[in-house]
Design a protein around this motif. Structure first.
Motif, PDB file in Angstrom:
ATOM      1  N   ASP A   1      -9.960  -9.019   0.710  1.00 47.62           N
ATOM      2  CA  ASP A   1     -10.038  -9.555   2.068  1.00 47.62           C
ATOM      3  C   ASP A   1      -8.937 -10.589   2.258  1.00 47.62           C
ATOM      4  O   ASP A   1      -8.784 -11.486   1.426  1.00 47.62           O
ATOM      5  N   LEU A   2      -8.189 -10.471   3.329  1.00 43.17           N
ATOM      6  CA  LEU A   2      -7.098 -11.393   3.637  1.00 43.17           C
ATOM      7  C   LEU A   2      -7.409 -12.116   4.934  1.00 43.17           C
ATOM      8  O   LEU A   2      -7.554 -11.505   5.986  1.00 43.17           O
ATOM      9  N   THR A   3      -7.537 -13.448   4.843  1.00 43.35           N
ATOM     10  CA  THR A   3      -7.708 -14.279   6.025  1.00 43.35           C
ATOM     11  C   THR A   3      -6.542 -15.248   6.098  1.00 43.35           C
ATOM     12  O   THR A   3      -5.931 -15.567   5.082  1.00 43.35           O
TER      13      THR A   3
ATOM     14  N   SER B   1      -2.528   0.685   2.141  1.00 46.70           N
ATOM     15  CA  SER B   1      -1.846  -0.310   2.961  1.00 46.70           C
ATOM     16  C   SER B   1      -2.676  -0.551   4.221  1.00 46.70           C
ATOM     17  O   SER B   1      -3.257   0.388   4.769  1.00 46.70           O
ATOM     18  N   VAL B   2      -2.748  -1.809   4.649  1.00 48.10           N
ATOM     19  CA  VAL B   2      -3.484  -2.140   5.862  1.00 48.10           C
ATOM     20  C   VAL B   2      -2.526  -2.843   6.817  1.00 48.10           C
ATOM     21  O   VAL B   2      -2.074  -3.955   6.548  1.00 48.10           O
ATOM     22  N   THR B   3      -2.193  -2.165   7.900  1.00 53.69           N
ATOM     23  CA  THR B   3      -1.248  -2.708   8.878  1.00 53.69           C
ATOM     24  C   THR B   3      -1.832  -2.679  10.284  1.00 53.69           C
ATOM     25  O   THR B   3      -1.100  -2.740  11.259  1.00 53.69           O
ATOM     26  N   ASP B   4      -3.165  -2.575  10.384  1.00 52.98           N
ATOM     27  CA  ASP B   4      -3.782  -2.540  11.712  1.00 52.98           C
ATOM     28  C   ASP B   4      -3.861  -3.955  12.292  1.00 52.98           C
ATOM     29  O   ASP B   4      -3.379  -4.912  11.698  1.00 52.98           O
ATOM     30  N   ALA B   5      -4.478  -4.103  13.437  1.00 57.83           N
ATOM     31  CA  ALA B   5      -4.533  -5.389  14.124  1.00 57.83           C
ATOM     32  C   ALA B   5      -5.755  -6.221  13.749  1.00 57.83           C
ATOM     33  O   ALA B   5      -5.993  -7.265  14.342  1.00 57.83           O
ATOM     34  N   SER B   6      -6.540  -5.782  12.779  1.00 55.74           N
ATOM     35  CA  SER B   6      -7.755  -6.509  12.428  1.00 55.74           C
ATOM     36  C   SER B   6      -7.444  -7.879  11.835  1.00 55.74           C
ATOM     37  O   SER B   6      -6.394  -8.103  11.236  1.00 55.74           O
TER      38      SER B   6
ATOM     39  N   THR C   1      -9.606  -1.642   0.679  1.00 57.65           N
ATOM     40  CA  THR C   1     -10.407  -1.119  -0.426  1.00 57.65           C
ATOM     41  C   THR C   1      -9.567  -0.124  -1.204  1.00 57.65           C
ATOM     42  O   THR C   1      -8.878   0.708  -0.615  1.00 57.65           O
ATOM     43  N   ALA C   2      -9.617  -0.229  -2.529  1.00 61.40           N
ATOM     44  CA  ALA C   2      -8.824   0.666  -3.377  1.00 61.40           C
ATOM     45  C   ALA C   2      -9.600   0.984  -4.642  1.00 61.40           C
ATOM     46  O   ALA C   2     -10.479   0.227  -5.056  1.00 61.40           O
ATOM     47  N   SER C   3      -9.266   2.088  -5.252  1.00 61.18           N
ATOM     48  CA  SER C   3      -9.848   2.485  -6.527  1.00 61.18           C
ATOM     49  C   SER C   3      -8.836   2.189  -7.626  1.00 61.18           C
ATOM     50  O   SER C   3      -7.715   2.704  -7.595  1.00 61.18           O
ATOM     51  N   LEU C   4      -9.224   1.350  -8.582  1.00 64.31           N
ATOM     52  CA  LEU C   4      -8.324   0.952  -9.666  1.00 64.31           C
ATOM     53  C   LEU C   4      -8.671   1.670 -10.957  1.00 64.31           C
ATOM     54  O   LEU C   4      -9.797   2.118 -11.149  1.00 64.31           O
ATOM     55  N   THR C   5      -7.682   1.772 -11.827  1.00 62.84           N
ATOM     56  CA  THR C   5      -7.846   2.391 -13.141  1.00 62.84           C
ATOM     57  C   THR C   5      -7.593   1.345 -14.215  1.00 62.84           C
ATOM     58  O   THR C   5      -6.577   0.638 -14.165  1.00 62.84           O
ATOM     59  N   ALA C   6      -8.496   1.252 -15.167  1.00 63.48           N
ATOM     60  CA  ALA C   6      -8.351   0.273 -16.248  1.00 63.48           C
ATOM     61  C   ALA C   6      -7.041   0.492 -16.991  1.00 63.48           C
ATOM     62  O   ALA C   6      -6.635   1.629 -17.242  1.00 63.48           O
ATOM     63  N   GLY C   7      -6.345  -0.591 -17.314  1.00 64.50           N
ATOM     64  CA  GLY C   7      -5.103  -0.519 -18.067  1.00 64.50           C
ATOM     65  C   GLY C   7      -3.867  -0.277 -17.220  1.00 64.50           C
ATOM     66  O   GLY C   7      -2.753  -0.377 -17.716  1.00 64.50           O
TER      67      GLY C   7
ATOM     68  N   TRP D   1       2.755  -9.596   3.776  1.00 65.72           N
ATOM     69  CA  TRP D   1       3.926  -9.940   4.568  1.00 65.72           C
ATOM     70  C   TRP D   1       3.529 -10.153   6.026  1.00 65.72           C
ATOM     71  O   TRP D   1       2.484  -9.708   6.468  1.00 65.72           O
ATOM     72  N   ALA D   2       4.375 -10.864   6.743  1.00 64.51           N
ATOM     73  CA  ALA D   2       4.134 -11.131   8.161  1.00 64.51           C
ATOM     74  C   ALA D   2       4.736 -10.016   9.001  1.00 64.51           C
ATOM     75  O   ALA D   2       5.942  -9.818   8.996  1.00 64.51           O
ATOM     76  N   GLN D   3       3.878  -9.275   9.687  1.00 66.14           N
ATOM     77  CA  GLN D   3       4.342  -8.243  10.616  1.00 66.14           C
ATOM     78  C   GLN D   3       4.963  -8.924  11.836  1.00 66.14           C
ATOM     79  O   GLN D   3       5.990  -8.496  12.344  1.00 66.14           O
ATOM     80  N   THR D   4       4.323  -9.995  12.279  1.00 69.40           N
ATOM     81  CA  THR D   4       4.844 -10.827  13.367  1.00 69.40           C
ATOM     82  C   THR D   4       4.521 -12.280  13.052  1.00 69.40           C
ATOM     83  O   THR D   4       3.506 -12.562  12.417  1.00 69.40           O
ATOM     84  N   GLY D   5       5.339 -13.193  13.493  1.00 72.02           N
ATOM     85  CA  GLY D   5       5.065 -14.620  13.335  1.00 72.02           C
ATOM     86  C   GLY D   5       4.953 -15.045  11.881  1.00 72.02           C
ATOM     87  O   GLY D   5       5.622 -14.531  11.000  1.00 72.02           O
ATOM     88  N   SER D   6       4.049 -15.992  11.641  1.00 72.43           N
ATOM     89  CA  SER D   6       3.828 -16.486  10.282  1.00 72.43           C
ATOM     90  C   SER D   6       2.388 -16.959  10.170  1.00 72.43           C
ATOM     91  O   SER D   6       1.702 -17.143  11.163  1.00 72.43           O
ATOM     92  N   GLY D   7       1.945 -17.161   8.944  1.00 74.72           N
ATOM     93  CA  GLY D   7       0.593 -17.635   8.729  1.00 74.72           C
ATOM     94  C   GLY D   7       0.422 -18.113   7.297  1.00 74.72           C
ATOM     95  O   GLY D   7       1.200 -17.772   6.419  1.00 74.72           O
ATOM     96  N   THR D   8      -0.595 -18.929   7.088  1.00 72.89           N
ATOM     97  CA  THR D   8      -0.960 -19.394   5.757  1.00 72.89           C
ATOM     98  C   THR D   8      -2.200 -18.636   5.345  1.00 72.89           C
ATOM     99  O   THR D   8      -3.223 -18.717   6.035  1.00 72.89           O
ATOM    100  N   TYR D   9      -2.134 -17.891   4.252  1.00 72.72           N
ATOM    101  CA  TYR D   9      -3.250 -17.026   3.874  1.00 72.72           C
ATOM    102  C   TYR D   9      -4.007 -17.553   2.664  1.00 72.72           C
ATOM    103  O   TYR D   9      -3.527 -18.372   1.907  1.00 72.72           O
ATOM    104  N   THR D  10      -5.272 -17.053   2.544  1.00 75.24           N
ATOM    105  CA  THR D  10      -6.129 -17.375   1.399  1.00 75.24           C
ATOM    106  C   THR D  10      -6.650 -16.093   0.792  1.00 75.24           C
ATOM    107  O   THR D  10      -6.652 -15.061   1.449  1.00 75.24           O
TER     108      THR D  10
END
Length: 66
Positions: free
Chosen positions: A8-10, A32-37, A43-49, A57-66
């Motif tokens: 989750d990116l806020t 990749s998530v590039t929608d306006a939400s 959500t992704a499926s990872l493989t051990a190892g 990245w900023a699609q528009t403007g700028s922001g401080t993320y957590t």
């Protein structure tokens, strides 16, 4: 770690931040998530190892993320 993960990116600011996850070393795009939400949820499926690269990245403007 193997299986499904959720990222989750806020952020503050007026920008629109996007995110993606690539599998290394070939840099194959996993998801990749590039929608306006806001916040963005990826959500992704990872493989051990396996190695992955998370990008934000900023699609528009700028922001401080957590």
């Amino acid at each position: 770690m193997t299986g499904s993960i959720r990222f989750d990116l806020t952020w503050t600011g007026t920008g629109d931040l996007d995110t993606s996850l690539k599998a290394l070393p070939a840099q194959t795009l996993v998801v990749s998530v590039t929608d306006a939400s806001r916040p963005k949820t990826m959500t992704a499926s990872l493989t051990a190892g396996a190695s992955y690269q998370l990008a934000v990245w900023a699609q528009t403007g700028s922001g401080t993320y957590t």
